[in-house]
Structures are given as C-alpha cells and as structure tokens.
Design a protein around this motif. Structure first.
Motif, PDB file in Angstrom:
ATOM      1  N   LEU A  31      29.295  -4.664   7.795  1.00 59.15           N
ATOM      2  CA  LEU A  31      29.672  -3.293   8.159  1.00 59.15           C
ATOM      3  C   LEU A  31      30.903  -3.281   9.074  1.00 59.15           C
ATOM      4  O   LEU A  31      31.836  -2.500   8.873  1.00 59.15           O
ATOM      5  N   GLN A  72      20.881   4.089   6.013  1.00 60.14           N
ATOM      6  CA  GLN A  72      21.728   3.094   5.336  1.00 60.14           C
ATOM      7  C   GLN A  72      21.153   1.682   5.424  1.00 60.14           C
ATOM      8  O   GLN A  72      21.031   0.980   4.423  1.00 60.14           O
ATOM      9  N   PHE A 126      33.006  -0.152  10.899  1.00 60.79           N
ATOM     10  CA  PHE A 126      32.062   0.765  11.554  1.00 60.79           C
ATOM     11  C   PHE A 126      31.157  -0.022  12.493  1.00 60.79           C
ATOM     12  O   PHE A 126      30.795  -1.158  12.200  1.00 60.79           O
ATOM     13  N   ARG A 168      33.756  17.534   3.502  1.00 61.25           N
ATOM     14  CA  ARG A 168      33.243  16.159   3.396  1.00 61.25           C
ATOM     15  C   ARG A 168      33.640  15.307   4.593  1.00 61.25           C
ATOM     16  O   ARG A 168      33.018  14.310   4.888  1.00 61.25           O
ATOM     17  N   SER A 188      28.037   1.035  13.708  1.00 56.74           N
ATOM     18  CA  SER A 188      26.591   1.127  13.472  1.00 56.74           C
ATOM     19  C   SER A 188      26.327   1.851  12.144  1.00 56.74           C
ATOM     20  O   SER A 188      27.203   2.562  11.624  1.00 56.74           O
ATOM     21  N   PHE A 189      25.097   1.662  11.646  1.00 60.58           N
ATOM     22  CA  PHE A 189      24.735   2.328  10.403  1.00 60.58           C
ATOM     23  C   PHE A 189      24.368   3.774  10.663  1.00 60.58           C
ATOM     24  O   PHE A 189      23.906   4.120  11.752  1.00 60.58           O
ATOM     25  N   ARG A 190      24.529   4.576   9.652  1.00 60.44           N
ATOM     26  CA  ARG A 190      24.053   5.962   9.718  1.00 60.44           C
ATOM     27  C   ARG A 190      22.592   5.966   9.291  1.00 60.44           C
ATOM     28  O   ARG A 190      22.108   4.984   8.713  1.00 60.44           O
ATOM     29  N   ALA A 206      22.581  13.806   1.328  1.00 56.15           N
ATOM     30  CA  ALA A 206      23.612  14.844   1.226  1.00 56.15           C
ATOM     31  C   ALA A 206      24.998  14.240   1.029  1.00 56.15           C
ATOM     32  O   ALA A 206      25.256  13.095   1.425  1.00 56.15           O
ATOM     33  N   THR A 207      25.877  15.016   0.425  1.00 58.64           N
ATOM     34  CA  THR A 207      27.280  14.641   0.286  1.00 58.64           C
ATOM     35  C   THR A 207      27.843  14.309   1.670  1.00 58.64           C
ATOM     36  O   THR A 207      27.581  15.036   2.620  1.00 58.64           O
ATOM     37  N   GLY A 208      28.580  13.234   1.750  1.00 54.48           N
ATOM     38  CA  GLY A 208      29.218  12.874   3.014  1.00 54.48           C
ATOM     39  C   GLY A 208      28.318  12.100   3.957  1.00 54.48           C
ATOM     40  O   GLY A 208      28.734  11.746   5.064  1.00 54.48           O
ATOM     41  N   SER A 209      27.082  11.814   3.523  1.00 56.43           N
ATOM     42  CA  SER A 209      26.158  11.133   4.442  1.00 56.43           C
ATOM     43  C   SER A 209      26.347   9.619   4.423  1.00 56.43           C
ATOM     44  O   SER A 209      25.804   8.918   5.265  1.00 56.43           O
ATOM     45  N   GLY A 210      27.114   9.115   3.459  1.00 54.09           N
ATOM     46  CA  GLY A 210      27.411   7.688   3.437  1.00 54.09           C
ATOM     47  C   GLY A 210      26.595   6.900   2.427  1.00 54.09           C
ATOM     48  O   GLY A 210      26.224   5.747   2.668  1.00 54.09           O
ATOM     49  N   LYS A 211      26.369   7.494   1.249  1.00 52.38           N
ATOM     50  CA  LYS A 211      25.587   6.797   0.216  1.00 52.38           C
ATOM     51  C   LYS A 211      26.319   5.568  -0.320  1.00 52.38           C
ATOM     52  O   LYS A 211      25.693   4.555  -0.607  1.00 52.38           O
ATOM     53  N   SER A 212      27.658   5.674  -0.432  1.00 52.24           N
ATOM     54  CA  SER A 212      28.411   4.581  -1.065  1.00 52.24           C
ATOM     55  C   SER A 212      28.170   3.246  -0.372  1.00 52.24           C
ATOM     56  O   SER A 212      28.073   2.206  -1.014  1.00 52.24           O
ATOM     57  N   LEU A 213      28.073   3.300   0.945  1.00 50.98           N
ATOM     58  CA  LEU A 213      27.878   2.060   1.701  1.00 50.98           C
ATOM     59  C   LEU A 213      26.584   1.344   1.291  1.00 50.98           C
ATOM     60  O   LEU A 213      26.495   0.127   1.378  1.00 50.98           O
TER      61      LEU A 213
HETATM   62  P1  ADP Z   1      28.543  10.195   0.056  1.00 50.81           P
HETATM   63  O1  ADP Z   1      28.731   9.190  -1.049  1.00 50.81           O
HETATM   64  O2  ADP Z   1      27.125  10.241   0.546  1.00 50.81           O
HETATM   65  O3  ADP Z   1      29.060  11.560  -0.273  1.00 50.81           O
HETATM   66  P2  ADP Z   1      30.445   8.575   1.426  1.00 50.81           P
HETATM   67  O4  ADP Z   1      29.815   7.274   1.116  1.00 50.81           O
HETATM   68  O5  ADP Z   1      31.668   8.969   0.665  1.00 50.81           O
HETATM   69  O6  ADP Z   1      29.369   9.738   1.323  1.00 50.81           O
HETATM   70  O7  ADP Z   1      30.731   8.606   2.989  1.00 50.81           O
HETATM   71  C1  ADP Z   1      31.292   9.728   3.615  1.00 50.81           C
HETATM   72  C2  ADP Z   1      32.172   9.270   4.762  1.00 50.81           C
HETATM   73  O8  ADP Z   1      31.370   8.672   5.791  1.00 50.81           O
HETATM   74  C3  ADP Z   1      33.200   8.209   4.343  1.00 50.81           C
HETATM   75  O9  ADP Z   1      34.430   8.551   4.925  1.00 50.81           O
HETATM   76  C4  ADP Z   1      32.631   6.914   4.930  1.00 50.81           C
HETATM   77  O10 ADP Z   1      33.642   5.987   5.239  1.00 50.81           O
HETATM   78  C5  ADP Z   1      31.920   7.419   6.189  1.00 50.81           C
HETATM   79  N1  ADP Z   1      30.810   6.515   6.613  1.00 50.81           N
HETATM   80  C6  ADP Z   1      29.830   6.024   5.844  1.00 50.81           C
HETATM   81  N2  ADP Z   1      28.999   5.256   6.563  1.00 50.81           N
HETATM   82  C7  ADP Z   1      29.451   5.252   7.834  1.00 50.81           C
HETATM   83  C8  ADP Z   1      29.026   4.632   9.067  1.00 50.81           C
HETATM   84  N3  ADP Z   1      27.963   3.845   9.126  1.00 50.81           N
HETATM   85  N4  ADP Z   1      29.764   4.869  10.179  1.00 50.81           N
HETATM   86  C9  ADP Z   1      30.848   5.678  10.116  1.00 50.81           C
HETATM   87  N5  ADP Z   1      31.317   6.268   9.017  1.00 50.81           N
HETATM   88  C10 ADP Z   1      30.635   6.083   7.872  1.00 50.81           C
END
Ligand code: ADP
Length: 363
Positions: free
Chosen positions: A8, A21, A14, A323, A16-18, A39-46
């Motif tokens: 991470l 995650q 980053f 977002r 810490s984790f959200r 939710a959108t923007g919550s950080g699913k991709s990670l």
């Molecule tokens: P989703 O797929 O859920 O819509 P994203 O994965 O695109 O969301 O993440 C939204 C934003 O949050 C991105 O800019 C990403 O870099 C940021 N993000 C994700 N995880 C973290 C984290 N642990 N700390 C800070 N920022 C994060």
C-alpha cells in the motif's frame, strides 16, 4: 511490516487502508471467493490491485470498457506496476504471449476476451500462478441489474478452468436479488460478502419541481459551474429530444456543452466523451447511454431533467458526482407528468417480475 501495508505504501503511497480494504485483501490472499459491494469512490480497485503485488502472481481483472482499462493501466504503470490489458480488438499477440508467461502483475481483460482466449492461455498462466480473477462492475452479469451485458454471463465457463483461483466480484450497487444472481452466475464458492456503506457524505441531494420553458433554463444555467476549476456537470435527460433541446438552450447562453445519446454514431459519442473527460467541454447533456466508464473525479453537479427509471439507477447515475470526495450536488428536477411515467415503469417491472425472477419462483 505487514506485506499488504508495505505494498500500500510502496506502490500507492497511502499510509493506511480504508474501511474493508484490508479485510478483503487478506481473504483474497487466503484464496477465499469474495464479493464486494462498496460505494463509488470508496476504494474498491485497491482490493484487487494489492493481492497480486503481495503474492507476486498475476491478477486477472475483467472490466467492461476499453477506455476504463486504458485509464487504469496508465495510472498503475505510473506507480511501477507491471500491467497491460487484452481485448478482442488487438491484433498484436505480444502482450498475450507475455501475459501467459506470468510477466504482468495485473492483466485487465474485456469479458469477451476472457471467454474466447484459448484454454491453453489459462493452463500456461496457471503454471505461473494466478492470484485472483476479479470481475469489476459485476452488476453487468445480472439481468436484474441496470447495465446487463450478455458477455458477462459467459464468465461462468471459466470457473471450471480456474478451479483454485479466488473469484472476486465488485460493484457499487447491487440489491439483494442482484447480489444473489452475481454470486450464483459466477459460481462463487461460499463467497465472503462485504456490503459497505452507501452513504456518500460529500454529496448533497436536492429535488425541485419545475415547468418546462425559459424560466427553467435560466435556473439550470445558474446551477452550472462556469469555470473549469469549479468542475464539470452532467445533465441527464429522459429522451433524446430533451437532450437536443437542453443542449441547444444552454449553448445559446454561451455554455460550452457536449451531447451524448444512443442515436449518435460511435465516433461522435467517443469524441464527445473525450472532450468532456479532458475538461474541454464543461457540461455533458446526455441520456443514460452516457453511463459506465465515466471515471471523472471532478464532476460537481449531476442534474436530472425528469425522473430516472428507478432508485438504483438514480444512485448509480448521481453517484458519478464528486468521486474526488469534494462537496458536490445532485439535483433532480421533476414535473407532475413524471409520476405517471413512474407508474408505467413500476407496472412494467411488476409484470416482468411475475414472468421470471432470479430464484426461479413466480412472484
Ligand atoms: P471505487 O472503485 O470504489 O469507485 P477507487 O478505487 O477508484 O474507488 O478509489 C477512489 C479514490 O480513493 C482513488 O483516487 C484512490 O486512489 C483513493 N484511495 C483508495 N484507497 C485509498 C486509501 N487506502 N487511502 C487513500 N486513498 C485511497
């Protein structure tokens, strides 16, 4: 240091984790099938980006749109991740060759490609190891969802090939029925399910009654941020006629707008999308054909000119706003006639439900 936290910080910067995650990532590493609704923007991709980098085996990610994959590939390359994408349109097989030798951390694929690539690709890659098989925008698999894609339905064929690979489904919206359909269709094995909060604390939601005419256009124009720095706006209309009318009216008052609907040819739609994403057009007037793949962080306003089809669609469409986490607003303008349209959709849905539902029960 914990290996997931190390990745991470090292790759993503980053600290810490959200919420959720780490839990998701750890379970995937333990090879558990996982279904993530966040939710959108919550950080699913990670959730699917970290495990391949921890276990050092390729992660496969199925994604519905080439433009979406291109954006992700570019962003991940900048972070030092070995990543590529495969689609059926590619004629150069170099990437495919490298991919089956396990040379990428993450490999994005369209669902069509994932289903048509020769089985030898999978057996070769399995020898190198596959850390996960993720299906992004997993609601596309369900006929009950709002963006059903028939190719997503075929993904179940791969379950028999990728026996020991954890399956991960991710989506921002899924009712219980759709969730059931997704986990079933993907043949997930006792999936661990996380349903995060749907709250988008940075979004303001407002509803207003309006009457068609110049008065409304004046009010609409007031709502639209004029400067690029203040972000962009989507205006969703229910019909193509409305799109054309609103587009014309706001262009007449000097607003730099684009237009997007299903009757435009592919090239014009692409161009319109591109100009909007690059902030060369500040406003997009569109039908819901302007949908998936709008990964633009600075959309400040989403305005609905008339009722959306249902609450789930409204959550998805308005959710494209803010977002980046900055305060943004979603306005829903309605007229009395929207109620009768709503009744029509509800009746239509009810008759479909009676014909068939995902539990195979006549409701
Ligand atoms: P989703 O797929 O859920 O819509 P994203 O994965 O695109 O969301 O993440 C939204 C934003 O949050 C991105 O800019 C990403 O870099 C940021 N993000 C994700 N995880 C973290 C984290 N642990 N700390 C800070 N920022 C994060």
């Amino acid at each position: 240091m914990d290996a997931t936290l190390f990745v991470l910080k090292d790759y993503f910067g980053f600290m810490s984790f959200r919420p959720y995650q780490q839990e998701v990532i750890e379970k995937i590493i333990e090879k558990r099938d996982f279904f993530v609704v966040m939710a959108t923007g919550s950080g699913k991709s990670l959730c699917y980006q970290v495990p391949p980098l921890v276990v050092k085996k390729t992660g496969i990610v199925v994604s519905p749109l080439i433009s979406l994959m291109q954006d992700q590939v570019m962003a991940l390359k900048q972070r030092g991740v070995k990543v590529e994408y495969l689609s059926s349109a590619q004629k150069d097989y170099t990437i495919q060759g490298k991919a089956e030798r396990g040379q990428f951390d993450i490999l994005f694929m369209t669902p069509e490609k994932a289903c048509t690539i020769p089985t030898s690709f999978w057996s070769n890659l399995l020898k190198e190891g596959i850390s996960l098989f993720a299906v992004d925008e997993a609601h596309c698999i369900s006929e009950w969802g709002h963006d059903f894609r028939v190719e997503y339905k075929q993904l179940d064929k791969l379950r028999g090939v990728l026996l020991d690979v954890p399956y991960v489904g991710l989506t921002a919206t899924a009712t219980e029925k759709v969730r059931f359909d997704i986990t079933n269709s993907l043949k997930m094995n006792n999936p661990y399910i996380v349903v995060g909060s749907f709250d988008r604390p940075n979004l303001f939601y407002g509803v207003k009654q309006f009457n068609r005419g110049q008065y409304f256009i004046d009010e609409l124009v007031e709502e639209i941020p004029k400067e690029v720095a203040n972000g962009s706006t989507i205006i969703y209309c229910t019909t193509i006629k409305d799109v054309e009318q609103i587009y014309k009216s706001i262009m007449n008052v000097g607003i730099n707008a684009g237009m997007y609907h299903g009757q435009m040819d592919g090239k014009s739609r692409e161009e319109s999308h591109r100009l909007f994403v690059r902030d060369e057009k500040q406003v997009m007037v569109a039908t819901i054909a302007f949908g998936m793949g709008i990964d633009k962080p600075n959309i400040r306003k989403v305005i609905h000119y008339g009722f959306p089809k249902n609450l789930e669609s409204y959550y998805q469409e308005s959710g494209r706003c803010g977002r980046d986490g900055i305060a943004s607003a979603c306005w829903l303008y309605y007229t009395r006639s929207d109620f009768s349209k709503g009744d029509y959709y509800a009746a239509d849905l009810k008759s479909k439900n009676q014909k068939k539902n995902c539990y195979g029960v006549i409701a």
